[in-house]
Motif scaffolding. Structure first.
Motif, PDB file in Angstrom:
ATOM      1  N   LEU A  85       0.835  -1.197   0.000  1.00  0.00           N
ATOM      2  CA  LEU A  85       0.000   0.000   0.000  1.00  0.00           C
ATOM      3  C   LEU A  85       0.871   1.248   0.000  1.00  0.00           C
ATOM      4  O   LEU A  85       0.654   2.171  -0.787  1.00  0.00           O
ATOM      5  CB  LEU A  85      -0.938   0.012   1.210  1.00  0.00           C
ATOM      6  CG  LEU A  85      -1.780   1.283   1.370  1.00  0.00           C
ATOM      7  CD1 LEU A  85      -2.703   1.487   0.173  1.00  0.00           C
ATOM      8  CD2 LEU A  85      -2.566   1.244   2.670  1.00  0.00           C
ATOM      9  N   CYS A  86       1.858   1.262   0.851  1.00  0.00           N
ATOM     10  CA  CYS A  86       2.742   2.419   0.958  1.00  0.00           C
ATOM     11  C   CYS A  86       3.418   2.717  -0.379  1.00  0.00           C
ATOM     12  O   CYS A  86       3.485   3.866  -0.814  1.00  0.00           O
ATOM     13  CB  CYS A  86       3.774   2.169   2.047  1.00  0.00           C
ATOM     14  SG  CYS A  86       4.855   3.567   2.350  1.00  0.00           S
ATOM     15  N   GLN A  87       3.896   1.691  -1.045  1.00  0.00           N
ATOM     16  CA  GLN A  87       4.584   1.875  -2.323  1.00  0.00           C
ATOM     17  C   GLN A  87       3.637   2.421  -3.393  1.00  0.00           C
ATOM     18  O   GLN A  87       3.999   3.331  -4.140  1.00  0.00           O
ATOM     19  CB  GLN A  87       5.203   0.562  -2.780  1.00  0.00           C
ATOM     20  CG  GLN A  87       6.146   0.723  -3.941  1.00  0.00           C
ATOM     21  CD  GLN A  87       7.031  -0.496  -4.111  1.00  0.00           C
ATOM     22  OE1 GLN A  87       6.706  -1.591  -3.669  1.00  0.00           O
ATOM     23  NE2 GLN A  87       8.151  -0.305  -4.750  1.00  0.00           N
ATOM     24  N   LEU A  88       2.424   1.892  -3.465  1.00  0.00           N
ATOM     25  CA  LEU A  88       1.442   2.405  -4.428  1.00  0.00           C
ATOM     26  C   LEU A  88       1.153   3.885  -4.181  1.00  0.00           C
ATOM     27  O   LEU A  88       1.077   4.679  -5.119  1.00  0.00           O
ATOM     28  CB  LEU A  88       0.137   1.611  -4.334  1.00  0.00           C
ATOM     29  CG  LEU A  88       0.111   0.230  -4.956  1.00  0.00           C
ATOM     30  CD1 LEU A  88      -1.210  -0.470  -4.629  1.00  0.00           C
ATOM     31  CD2 LEU A  88       0.301   0.316  -6.461  1.00  0.00           C
ATOM     32  N   LEU A  89       0.991   4.238  -2.921  1.00  0.00           N
ATOM     33  CA  LEU A  89       0.707   5.630  -2.577  1.00  0.00           C
ATOM     34  C   LEU A  89       1.882   6.531  -2.936  1.00  0.00           C
ATOM     35  O   LEU A  89       1.698   7.598  -3.531  1.00  0.00           O
ATOM     36  CB  LEU A  89       0.374   5.755  -1.087  1.00  0.00           C
ATOM     37  CG  LEU A  89      -0.912   5.063  -0.636  1.00  0.00           C
ATOM     38  CD1 LEU A  89      -1.007   5.055   0.883  1.00  0.00           C
ATOM     39  CD2 LEU A  89      -2.133   5.714  -1.251  1.00  0.00           C
ATOM     40  N   GLU A  90       3.093   6.094  -2.580  1.00  0.00           N
ATOM     41  CA  GLU A  90       4.287   6.884  -2.896  1.00  0.00           C
ATOM     42  C   GLU A  90       4.401   7.123  -4.393  1.00  0.00           C
ATOM     43  O   GLU A  90       4.693   8.237  -4.836  1.00  0.00           O
ATOM     44  CB  GLU A  90       5.550   6.185  -2.381  1.00  0.00           C
ATOM     45  CG  GLU A  90       5.710   6.239  -0.881  1.00  0.00           C
ATOM     46  CD  GLU A  90       6.906   5.442  -0.372  1.00  0.00           C
ATOM     47  OE1 GLU A  90       7.616   4.790  -1.179  1.00  0.00           O
ATOM     48  OE2 GLU A  90       7.140   5.459   0.851  1.00  0.00           O
ATOM     49  N   GLU A  91       4.165   6.078  -5.191  1.00  0.00           N
ATOM     50  CA  GLU A  91       4.265   6.197  -6.650  1.00  0.00           C
ATOM     51  C   GLU A  91       3.234   7.167  -7.217  1.00  0.00           C
ATOM     52  O   GLU A  91       3.468   7.801  -8.238  1.00  0.00           O
ATOM     53  CB  GLU A  91       4.116   4.823  -7.303  1.00  0.00           C
ATOM     54  CG  GLU A  91       5.307   3.915  -7.051  1.00  0.00           C
ATOM     55  CD  GLU A  91       5.068   2.471  -7.476  1.00  0.00           C
ATOM     56  OE1 GLU A  91       3.955   2.142  -7.958  1.00  0.00           O
ATOM     57  OE2 GLU A  91       5.997   1.659  -7.303  1.00  0.00           O
TER      58      GLU A  91
END
Length: 130
Positions: A85-91
């Motif tokens: 989730l964190c990676q998707l949001l960061e991207e």
């Protein structure tokens, strides 16, 4: 701001929503049937189809885009430790309130976590720590 907290932390969700509102954030928590006590403290809310939706980062990301969310507080449940989730949001340029995806990945693996602690000068059990 979306609050994507797990379904077992209703009181905590109320505290997060209240604090976010005091800071001027427009709050949009997600919720499921039987987990709706906190939505009275929000500006609007999005009902999830089921509890399993909390574990679907791509669906939560879709909701963020649909509601033009700029910041996500994951609560203190399993989402707060979700590098996916964190990676998707960061991207997508959406702020994740918590550690970076890289740090979540690193601390999700106990060996990497220990190496990071040693690198930072933090002693652990069996390493002179108490």
């Amino acid at each position: 701001m979306v609050l994507a907290t797990d379904p077992t932390s209703g009181e905590l969700a109320v505290r997060i929503l209240s604090s976010a509102s005091e800071l001027g954030f427009h709050t949009i928590p997600v919720w499921t049937e039987g987990d709706d006590a906190h939505i009275a403290h929000a500006h609007e809310a999005v009902q999830l189809a089921s509890v399993s939706s909390y574990t679907e980062p791509s669906y939560l990301m879709f909701l963020c885009l649909e509601h033009r969310v700029g910041l996500v507080h994951p609560g203190y449940g399993f989402l707060s430790e979700s590098p996916g989730l964190c990676q998707l949001l960061e991207e997508a340029g959406i702020t994740f309130v918590g550690p970076s995806a890289d740090l979540l990945i690193m601390t999700g693996d106990k060996l990497s976590e220990r190496k990071l602690a040693e690198k930072c000068g933090v002693s652990g059990v069996g390493q002179g720590g108490r």
